[in-house]
Design a protein around this motif. Structure first.
Motif, PDB file in Angstrom:
ATOM      1  N   VAL A 448       0.848  -1.195   0.000  1.00  0.00           N
ATOM      2  CA  VAL A 448       0.000   0.000   0.000  1.00  0.00           C
ATOM      3  C   VAL A 448       0.884   1.247   0.000  1.00  0.00           C
ATOM      4  CG1 VAL A 448      -1.551   1.383   1.421  1.00  0.00           C
ATOM      5  CG2 VAL A 448      -2.033  -1.024   1.035  1.00  0.00           C
ATOM      6  N   ASN A 469      -5.510   4.823   5.891  1.00  0.00           N
ATOM      7  CA  ASN A 469      -6.631   3.934   6.203  1.00  0.00           C
ATOM      8  C   ASN A 469      -6.448   2.556   5.593  1.00  0.00           C
ATOM      9  OD1 ASN A 469      -8.382   5.287   7.892  1.00  0.00           O
ATOM     10  ND2 ASN A 469      -9.312   6.429   6.214  1.00  0.00           N
ATOM     11  N   ALA A 470      -5.940   2.540   4.354  1.00  0.00           N
ATOM     12  CA  ALA A 470      -5.773   1.261   3.658  1.00  0.00           C
ATOM     13  C   ALA A 470      -4.772   0.381   4.380  1.00  0.00           C
ATOM     14  CB  ALA A 470      -5.330   1.500   2.217  1.00  0.00           C
ATOM     15  N   ARG A 471      -3.901   1.014   5.177  1.00  0.00           N
ATOM     16  CA  ARG A 471      -2.865   0.221   5.842  1.00  0.00           C
ATOM     17  C   ARG A 471      -3.264  -0.209   7.244  1.00  0.00           C
ATOM     18  NH1 ARG A 471       2.258   3.276   6.252  1.00  0.00           N
ATOM     19  NH2 ARG A 471       3.088   1.238   6.696  1.00  0.00           N
ATOM     20  N   ALA A 477      -7.438  -5.725   4.419  1.00  0.00           N
ATOM     21  CA  ALA A 477      -6.925  -5.164   3.165  1.00  0.00           C
ATOM     22  C   ALA A 477      -6.371  -6.268   2.276  1.00  0.00           C
ATOM     23  CB  ALA A 477      -5.850  -4.130   3.460  1.00  0.00           C
ATOM     24  N   SER A 726     -16.475  -0.813   6.282  1.00  0.00           N
ATOM     25  CA  SER A 726     -15.509   0.085   6.907  1.00  0.00           C
ATOM     26  C   SER A 726     -16.155   1.427   7.191  1.00  0.00           C
ATOM     27  CB  SER A 726     -14.305   0.296   5.998  1.00  0.00           C
ATOM     28  OG  SER A 726     -13.601  -0.894   5.847  1.00  0.00           O
ATOM     29  N   GLU A 754      -9.254   5.222  -1.014  1.00  0.00           N
ATOM     30  CA  GLU A 754      -8.853   4.013  -0.278  1.00  0.00           C
ATOM     31  C   GLU A 754      -9.188   2.768  -1.110  1.00  0.00           C
ATOM     32  OE1 GLU A 754     -10.471   3.693   3.615  1.00  0.00           O
ATOM     33  OE2 GLU A 754      -9.750   1.634   3.860  1.00  0.00           O
ATOM     34  N   LEU A 758      -6.621  -0.042  -2.634  1.00  0.00           N
ATOM     35  CA  LEU A 758      -6.767  -1.490  -2.432  1.00  0.00           C
ATOM     36  C   LEU A 758      -6.868  -2.198  -3.782  1.00  0.00           C
ATOM     37  CD1 LEU A 758      -9.196  -1.812   0.591  1.00  0.00           C
ATOM     38  CD2 LEU A 758      -6.752  -2.268   0.494  1.00  0.00           C
TER      39      LEU A 758
END
Lengths: 828, 245
Positions: A448, A469-471, A477, A726, A754, A758
């Protein structure tokens, strides 16, 4: 607990609908693919069986050089128990199009037999008649009742009336190249064949198996095989290129992929659902529910959901199976609805797998939820922290990935190119991917970070927040990205492998035909050779840069067919490299030069003498030298030596290089203009072969790609699910950001970015893995593979998946933007 | 700094009604109140008195049914979502009961978030001073999950102060903390108000928390019933007891 379960189902309707959607589509895809496979198989069975039904025993010549004789037909006709024995003549017909030029795709010429069936009109009855395959009639621009020009083996042109359109389904080459069916005498004149490619025997009573024995006993030893009608049908089905068993195996594999992808999506959806309900579950524990009661309640909930969704999915899948019929028919097949095959097995597989995958996917997080002490769960307001990532799972993943990559990389060096190596690469690839799935949560953060560099810059604060956020939840994820990566890996693998395959074959064509065009005589008979005047005209034609004319005669050398040729060196024919023996200009009458591969094939060396049977009788030829050149005839005679043997005849082939800068079409026009006086010649362009291959492959890629794209759609639902859940989970956080001054638009953008990140992580890793293993697969298939990476296509796949991921988040993102700040801040 | 203190936030005849018809609930009944620049004010009242609603309306998080609210001289009643967003970005800071830090950002990133959102360059000297007052210099690189509740709330307060808004609204900032951490947070809040001249409006039902403020206003059933300067814990408690009855 049942009441609670049902109440739970009702309360979480919306969230569960998402999990149900994943199950539904997974089951629909799986059952639809299985139905399609069964249907195609049933259809192939139907055509092939219908096609060989008229024949009880077939005698088929295995060598084109030694066809079956007239006597053999007579002998079989006289055999007891034989109702009828019919010889079939086969060859190639030079059909003329509306412009008077031969068709580019020369159809198979055959004599009419019991097996000839027409779709329209009737089979030819008289010598001036012909029935054509649909594709051939279309190429020639004629329909039933019109006349069509044919150049016979003597090179003379005749006009025939089209009496009908023949059915070529299940007929292999005829289906592929088209067909022209004549009466027996006309077929013999058109093809120049006197023998028979096969004899079809119909029984007067004995069983085909017994009759086959009798036929075998009657015929002398020779190059032919004897099959019953049924055996022949099976052989045809297996040899028809698109082996239906192989097709349905491929489709079953795709179904498996669909199931895997939906399994991942369902698993993720349930993990999030259960995580969100942890407080609720803990409350149940606090009021006295046992651990197994809670676990059972979640399982029961998922089972109810799974059963409903799987049933619906099955209905959708069957619907899809039926709706494939008009689609297939639009592509030229004629499958009737009655052939659509829905087996109980398909129903069972669809239902059971969908049910099992859903309940299984729910069981894991449900079990985890019951492990949490109830009071801890009730008190926690914090998002659950991801647990320890380095574990047995990580070690297993590493082992699988390393051994998978190792196996795939070692396959070709150890086993050499071929099916075993391909199996090695495929199994290695699967193992590697499995490792990737296990390692996903560990790899997803750095991935990411790398993929997020660009969005973080492009989209400002929302972009940076999105990447952060993605992490934050690596497991979630990773599962989301991997679900997408499965489809993308296969798509890019197929793309790389076919592109490389095309390039390899293209290079092969280039080597086999290193000139722009080749003009070949309509037949091998002396009368059918290209007259010298035509060659002169070609040489003088504007747009043609170089020509080399080759005289040739087909002879039999040690029982094998071989073409002796004489050609003037220069132009497209470069001076060949002399390996051993006398220089070419020193070759006298009765001497010849041989290329190394033929010398090896026939076991020849300089000084050896070869006995060749020409149509004027046997002659002795001495091998004077071995030379290598491309292009260069395998058996070369000097001009004088050729004339001594065969007299002063025309040319069998003219190799042509057109002027530089001409397009393929302009070049062809120049060649056509040059051969106007002798229109029966065949003009083969290097591009034609390539184009034909590309068309065939691109159709295949389209079908496979389309099916794989469906799995990508399933994974997009996964992205949408993850994002909506989410969003629900981060309601308060979103409200806080709005309170701090993030606009609605920025908040939505943060969520869509986000999803984009992903999606891009899934797509990039998929493309990477797919390309590498695609290249390994192609080197395993062909030793002369030319690796090509179609960057444009791969970029399109990445961009498409990223954007689709983004689109999947639009609805949840809008919803988050619209939520009231005060209400959201108050929510848990 | 202590020149003529102008009101930063004013409400005139502020009324808020939730729902309609028979279900209508009147949360605020024509409140007139103003908050001076650089002052630390507590809004007090029993549960359901409308103190949170008042704060939400003053901060532009909730729209007033009628009446008028001004923040920093700008009338916010009737502003659209976009203008309100800009108002929150430029003029208002928030502190919540449940900290509401972003879990994926470090303490420092959380503090600087409002500036980042507004696209402003942080004033490094001010940030360092702020961090110094919080006593968290050594923990700035940590994630919220690695901080105690008190530490998290101090980060949240620093976040509210960092953009030097016209006013900071704090909603029960000690509600989720034990008394020791709560005292730390209140100390920090008062120190910051004095030091940076920051206007703070705090909603609380905790008398001890109110005693840290320069002024306490009391609400009951949506109406302003008392206004106390330099409130002491005992005086606040007595007033509250009267209100509860």
């Amino acid at each position: 607990m049942w009441k609670t379960t049902l109440a739970g189902l009702r309360a979480h309707r919306l969230r569960l609908a998402m999990a149900a959607l994943a199950t539904l589509i997974g089951v629909a895809f799986t059952s639809g693919t299985l139905i399609l496979g069964d249907t195609l198989q049933a259809d192939a069975e139907r055509t092939v069986t219908a096609n060989t039904a008229e024949v009880d025993v077939a005698v088929l010549a295995t060598s084109g050089l030694r066809p079956l004789s007239e006597e053999a037909v007579g002998d079989l006709a006289a055999l007891a128990g034989v109702e009828r024995a019919q010889g079939v003549v086969e060859g190639t017909a030079t059909l003329l199009g509306q412009d008077g030029r031969p068709l580019r795709q020369q159809p198979v010429a055959a004599s009419v037999t019991v097996r000839t069936a027409t779709l329209e009109g009737s089979a030819p009855d008289a010598d001036g008649e012909v029935a054509l395959a649909g594709s051939t009639a279309e190429d020639a621009g004629v329909s039933v009742g019109d006349t069509v020009g044919v150049v016979d083996a003597q090179g003379s042109r005749r006009e025939l009336t089209v009496t009908g359109i023949v059915d070529t389904r299940g007929e292999g080459t005829m289906a592929l190249r088209g067909a022209a069916v004549f009466t027996l005498p006309t077929a013999q004149e058109v093809t120049g064949q006197t023998g028979y490619a096969g004899i079809y025997v119909t029984s007067a009573g004995p069983a085909p198996g017994a009759l086959r024995e009798d036929v075998a006993a009657t015929l002398a030893e020779g190059d032919y095989e004897i099959l019953t009608g049924r055996q022949w049908a099976d052989a045809k089905a297996a040899g028809s290129g698109l082996d239906p068993a192989l097709v349905s195996a491929g489709l079953a594999l795709l179904a498996l992929v669909a199931l895997l992808v939906s399994g991942l999506v369902i698993y993720n959806t349930f993990s999030i659902l259960v995580a969100q309900r942890k407080r609720e579950l803990a409350l149940l524990r606090c009021v006295g529910a046992t651990r197994s009661q809670v676990f059972g309640s979640v399982l029961a909930e998922s089972a109810a959901l799974a059963a409903a969704a799987a049933l619906l999915g099955l209905v959708v899948g069957i619907g899809a199976g039926y709706s494939a019929v008009p689609v297939l028919n639009a592509f030229g097949s004629d499958i009737p609805y009655s052939v659509v095959t829905v087996t109980p097995q398909t129903l069972a597989i669809g239902l059971v797998s969908g049910f099992a995958v859903t309940v299984g996917a729910a069981a894991v997080p449900a079990h985890a939820a019951t492990r949490v002490p109830p009071v801890a769960a009730l008190n926690s307001t914090q998002e659950r922290e991801a647990g320890r990532l380095v574990s047995a799972r990580g070690l297993f993943g590493l082992a699988a990935a390393v051994s998978g990559a190792g196996a795939a990389a070692a396959a070709v060096p150890v086993l050499g190119a071929g099916p075993p190596a391909l199996t090695g690469v495929v199994v290695g690839g699967m193992l590697f991917f499995l490792g990737l799935v296990a390692l996903g949560p560990l790899l997803v953060r750095p991935a990411v970070r790398v993929v997020g560099i660009l969005p973080a810059r492009l989209f400002g604060t929302p972009g940076r927040l999105a990447v952060a956020n993605a992490r934050r939840n690596p497991r979630r994820a990773a599962t989301t990205a991997i679900a997408l990566a499965v489809g993308v890996t296969l798509m890019s693998g197929v793309s790389v492998a076919t592109e490389s395959f095309e390039a390899s074959v293209g290079q092969g064509v280039e080597q086999a035909l290193p000139v722009d065009f080749m003009v070949t005589a309509p037949g091998t008979a002396e009368e059918a050779q290209i007259p010298p005047g035509v060659v002169d005209r070609l040489r003088a034609q504007e747009g043609i840069a170089e020509t080399a004319a080759q005289r040739e005669a087909v002879v039999e050398v040690e029982g094998q067919e071989a073409a002796l040729a004489s050609v003037v060196i220069g132009g497209p024919i470069a001076e060949p490299e002399l390996i051993t023996g006398a220089p070419l200009d020193a070759l006298g009458s009765g001497q010849m030069a041989v290329t190394p591969d033929r010398a090896e094939e026939f076991g020849l060396d300089v000084g050896d003498t070869v006995r060749a049977v020409t149509d004027r009788g046997p002659v002795e030829l001495e091998v004077a030298s071995i030379v290598r050149g491309a292009p260069f005839p395998p058996f070369y005679l000097s001009e004088e030596g050729f004339t001594d043997l065969f007299g002063d005849r025309g040319y069998g082939a003219v190799l042509i290089n057109t002027a530089p800068g001409l397009t393929a079409e302009e070049g062809r026009a120049a060649v056509e203009a040059g051969t106007e006086e002798f229109p029966a010649v065949t003009i083969t362009g290097t591009d034609d072969a390539r184009q034909q291959l590309e068309e065939t492959l691109s159709n295949l890629v389209m079908i496979v790609g389309g099916l794989l794209a469906l799995s990508v759609v399933v994974s997009l639902i996964g992205i949408a699910n993850t994002m909506s859940l989410s969003v629900l989970e981060r309601t308060r956080e979103s409200a806080l950001l709005r309170a701090l001054g993030l606009t609605r638009r920025q908040l939505s953008r943060m969520l869509t970015v986000e999803a984009l990140v992903l999606g891009a992580v899934g797509a990039c890793s998929g493309v990477l893995v797919g390309s590498v293993f695609g290249l390994m697969a192609i080197t395993a298939i062909r030793s002369d593979a030319v690796p090509v990476v179609p960057f444009g296509q791969l970029l399109l796949i990445v961009a498409g998946s990223g954007l689709a991921g983004m689109a999947a988040a639009i609805v949840p993102a809008r919803k988050a933007g619209r939520a009231s700040i005060v209400a959201s801040l108050a929510s848990e | 700094m202590t020149a003529r203190r102008a009101p930063v936030v004013t409400a005139q005849r502020l009324t808020k009604v939730f729902g309609a018809g028979e279900n209508a609930v009147q949360a605020l009944r024509g409140i007139d109140v103003s908050f001076e620049s650089g002052a630390f004010t507590a809004i007090m009242g029993p549960s359901g008195s409308g103190k949170s609603t008042l704060m939400h309306c003053l901060a532009g998080l909730e729209s007033a049914t009628c009446g008028r609210v001004e923040v920093g001289g700008a009338e916010i009643t009737g502003m659209g979502d976009r203008e309100l967003t800009m108002l929150r970005r430029e003029r208002v800071g928030f502190v919540f009961q449940s900290f509401n830090l972003l879990p994926m950002l470090t303490a420092e990133q959380n503090i600087l978030l409002p500036l980042e959102i507004a696209g402003k360059k942080p004033d490094r000297a001010f940030f360092d001073e702020l961090a110094g007052v919080t006593g968290l210099q050594k923990r700035l690189g940590h994630l919220p999950s690695e901080l105690s509740g008190g530490q998290q709330q101090r980060v949240a307060i620093a976040r509210a102060f960092v953009a030097r808004p016209d006013v900071v609204f704090a909603d029960e900032p000690t509600g989720n903390l034990d008394s020791v951490s709560g005292t730390g947070v209140l100390d920090f809040l008062r120190t910051s108000v004095r030091r940076f001249g920051q206007t703070v409006v705090m909603v609380t039902h905790d008398a001890r928390a109110a005693s840290y403020a320069d002024r306490a206003v009391f609400l009951r059933d949506g109406a302003l019933v008392d206004d106390m300067h330099e409130p002491a814990t005992d005086a606040v408690l007595q007033t509250m007891v009267k209100l509860e009855v």
